[in-house]
Design an enzyme around this catalytic site. Structure first.
Site, PDB file in Angstrom:
ATOM      1  N   TYR A 104       0.848  -1.193   0.000  1.00 52.77           N
ATOM      2  CA  TYR A 104       0.000   0.000   0.000  1.00 52.77           C
ATOM      3  C   TYR A 104       0.880   1.238   0.000  1.00 52.77           C
ATOM      4  CZ  TYR A 104      -4.998  -0.105  -0.007  1.00 52.77           C
ATOM      5  OH  TYR A 104      -6.300  -0.149  -0.434  1.00 52.77           O
ATOM      6  N   GLU A 130      -0.463   4.760  -0.658  1.00 52.05           N
ATOM      7  CA  GLU A 130      -1.264   5.977  -0.909  1.00 52.05           C
ATOM      8  C   GLU A 130      -0.399   7.209  -0.709  1.00 52.05           C
ATOM      9  OE1 GLU A 130      -4.646   5.757   1.664  1.00 52.05           O
ATOM     10  OE2 GLU A 130      -5.836   4.671   0.179  1.00 52.05           O
ATOM     11  N   ASP A 188      -5.611  13.515 -25.312  1.00 49.75           N
ATOM     12  CA  ASP A 188      -5.758  12.111 -24.932  1.00 49.75           C
ATOM     13  C   ASP A 188      -4.936  11.307 -25.943  1.00 49.75           C
ATOM     14  OD1 ASP A 188      -6.418   9.557 -24.323  1.00 49.75           O
ATOM     15  OD2 ASP A 188      -8.591   9.894 -24.257  1.00 49.75           O
ATOM     16  N   THR A 190      -2.666   5.805 -22.020  1.00 49.74           N
ATOM     17  CA  THR A 190      -2.533   4.447 -21.509  1.00 49.74           C
ATOM     18  C   THR A 190      -1.083   4.017 -21.742  1.00 49.74           C
ATOM     19  OG1 THR A 190      -3.148   3.590 -23.667  1.00 49.74           O
ATOM     20  CG2 THR A 190      -4.900   3.732 -22.041  1.00 49.74           C
ATOM     21  N   LYS A 227      -0.829   0.370 -24.989  1.00 51.77           N
ATOM     22  CA  LYS A 227      -1.141   0.303 -26.419  1.00 51.77           C
ATOM     23  C   LYS A 227       0.187   0.277 -27.204  1.00 51.77           C
ATOM     24  CE  LYS A 227      -5.749   1.954 -25.499  1.00 51.77           C
ATOM     25  NZ  LYS A 227      -6.797   2.990 -25.632  1.00 51.77           N
ATOM     26  N   ARG A 259      -0.628  -2.790 -18.545  1.00 55.89           N
ATOM     27  CA  ARG A 259      -1.936  -2.141 -18.584  1.00 55.89           C
ATOM     28  C   ARG A 259      -1.958  -1.052 -17.521  1.00 55.89           C
ATOM     29  NH1 ARG A 259      -6.266  -3.048 -21.365  1.00 55.89           N
ATOM     30  NH2 ARG A 259      -5.006  -4.586 -22.457  1.00 55.89           N
TER      31      ARG A 259
END
Ligand SMILES: *Cc1c(COP(=O)(O)O)cnc(C)c1O
Length: 422
Positions: A61, A63, A207, A233, A236, A242
């Protein structure tokens, strides 16, 4: 044939403990190896990226941001995120990078969260003409919480109509303008978008999900000098894990970071962050730059070959990794073409074309891309065969014929294997 030696000893443990899921992994590896992978938004990431992605970093974790975490024990994973951030800034010449978004859609949501308020107007490419769901679709938050306005492509050239972008911008004065799409084969004129955004004092969000890998490989111009924020992303053309990423100008750094966490996400996927760092290092090699330019050469060769053989590429061709094919001339719908290709082990997707008379679930086009087959080592000379396999399959009306085509597909890809056996 399935091949469990692709993975290490961990896989044998998985096979013992959960043979059903182990079989899914093996069958998917086999599917990726034996078919012709032409989905424009997919790629075959490296074993190094996969190793980082499937690692114990998933357990942590973290954060917050490096040096400012809400949990103890982050000193090791901090190094992964610091490397990812500095590599991203260096590779793209960006003033700020946030490497935490879980996906492209999450990155876009963060950009909305940073720059807009519910009810604000946002100007983007029409979804029916290549825009993304997050660019104002009624089924997406972007269409429900904001007021989308959509520009289009010209009927004749099928290029973005920049005069229309400008006139819609002046008429509606949107808070944010989005450039970039999922099914637009041409380069985007970022300078034109910047100028229009400046005229109305709007935020310019690019984008770049589809084409950022081509930018990383220096094969096409970068949006970074023009945009306030660039979302994309990492899975691609870029060929990473991913995930998503955001680049911005320094003046927006705080707002972007706050938008990703705590406004939108909880803990980052540190395994994905490390894997993003791995791909960003891969992108600096000449091998990667050769790859990126070969992706475009292959797409252009494939488009012209398909055109020659009777399938019209929308806008007459491509400047990128993707081709949108208009099937109206041969009287087959996108849906039926996709079905036929599936049977022949050619994986692509149906796609609406500009001013498509068919509904999106049927459509009059298919979209194909060269990122995966280029990773596999195919070059221009293989595109003639790829084109004729696509065309024969789409025109084939007898289901019994697809086994033969699938065998030919298999013979072709066997020469350019995805994840070659040791
Ligand atoms: C793929 C894509 C996205 C969404 O990415 P996900 O990782 O699927 O959420 C957003 N915008 C554009 C333009 C895309 O092509």
């Amino acid at each position: 044939m399935a091949d469990s030696t692709f993975w290490g000893p961990d896989f044998q443990a998985l096979e013992q403990q959960d043979p059903e899921i182990a079989k899914v992994l093996l069958d998917e590896l086999d599917r990726q190896r034996t078919g012709l992978q032409l989905i424009a938004s997919e790629n075959l990431t490296s074993p190094a990226v996969l190793a980082a992605f499937g690692s114990v970093l998933s357990n942590k974790y973290a954060e917050g941001y490096p040096g400012r975490r809400y949990y103890g024990g982050c000193e090791v994973v901090d190094r992964a995120e610091e490397l990812a951030i500095s590599r991203a800034k260096h590779l793209f010449g960006a003033e700020h990078a946030n490497v935490q978004p879980h996906s492209g859609a999450s990155a876009n949501l963060a950009a909305y969260a940073a720059f807009t308020k519910p009810g604000d107007k946002v100007l983007a490419l029409s979804l029916a003409q290549g825009g993304h769901l997050t660019h104002g679709s009624p089924v997406n938050f972007s269409g429900q919480w904001f007021e989308p306005i959509h520009y289009t492509v010209k009927r004749d050239s099928e290029y973005i109509d920049y005069d229309e972008v400008r006139s819609l911008a002046l008429e509606h004065r949107p808070r944010m303008i989005i450039a970039g799409a999922t099914a637009y084969p041409r380069l985007v004129d970022f300078a034109a978008f910047r100028q229009i955004s400046d005229e109305i004092n709007a935020i310019l969000m690019v984008d770049a999900a589809h084409f950022i890998g081509l930018v990383a490989g220096k094969a096409i111009p970068s949006p970074v000098p023009y945009a306030d924020v660039v979302c994309f992303t990492t899975h691609k053309v870029l060929r990473g894990p991913r995930g998503g990423m955001i680049l911005s100008r320094a003046e927006h750094a705080k707002e972007i970071d706050k938008a990703v966490f705590p406004k939108m996400q909880g803990g980052p996927l540190m395994n994905a962050v490390a894997a993003k760092a791995v791909v960003l290092k891969e992108c600096t090699t000449t091998a990667y730059q050769d790859y990126a330019s070969q992706v475009i050469k292959n797409a252009q060769a494939l488009a012209s070959e398909l055109d020659k053989q009777g399938l019209r590429p929308v806008s007459g061709g491509t400047d990128t990794h993707l081709i949108l094919l208009d099937l109206q001339g041969i009287g087959v719908t996108g849906k039926e073409a996709e079905r036929r290709c599936d049977l022949a082990k050619i994986t692509l997707n149906k796609n609406s074309i500009p001013y498509d008379p068919q509904p999106p679930m049927v459509s009059s086009g298919v979209r194909v891309g060269t990122p995966s087959i280029t990773t596999q080592g195919m070059r221009e000379s293989q595109m003639t065969e790829v084109a004729s396999l696509i065309l024969r399959t789409i025109k084939e009306t007898e289901d019994s014929k697809f086994t033969q085509i699938a065998a030919e597909v298999n013979a072709l890809v066997a020469q350019y294997p995805a994840y070659p056996r040791a």
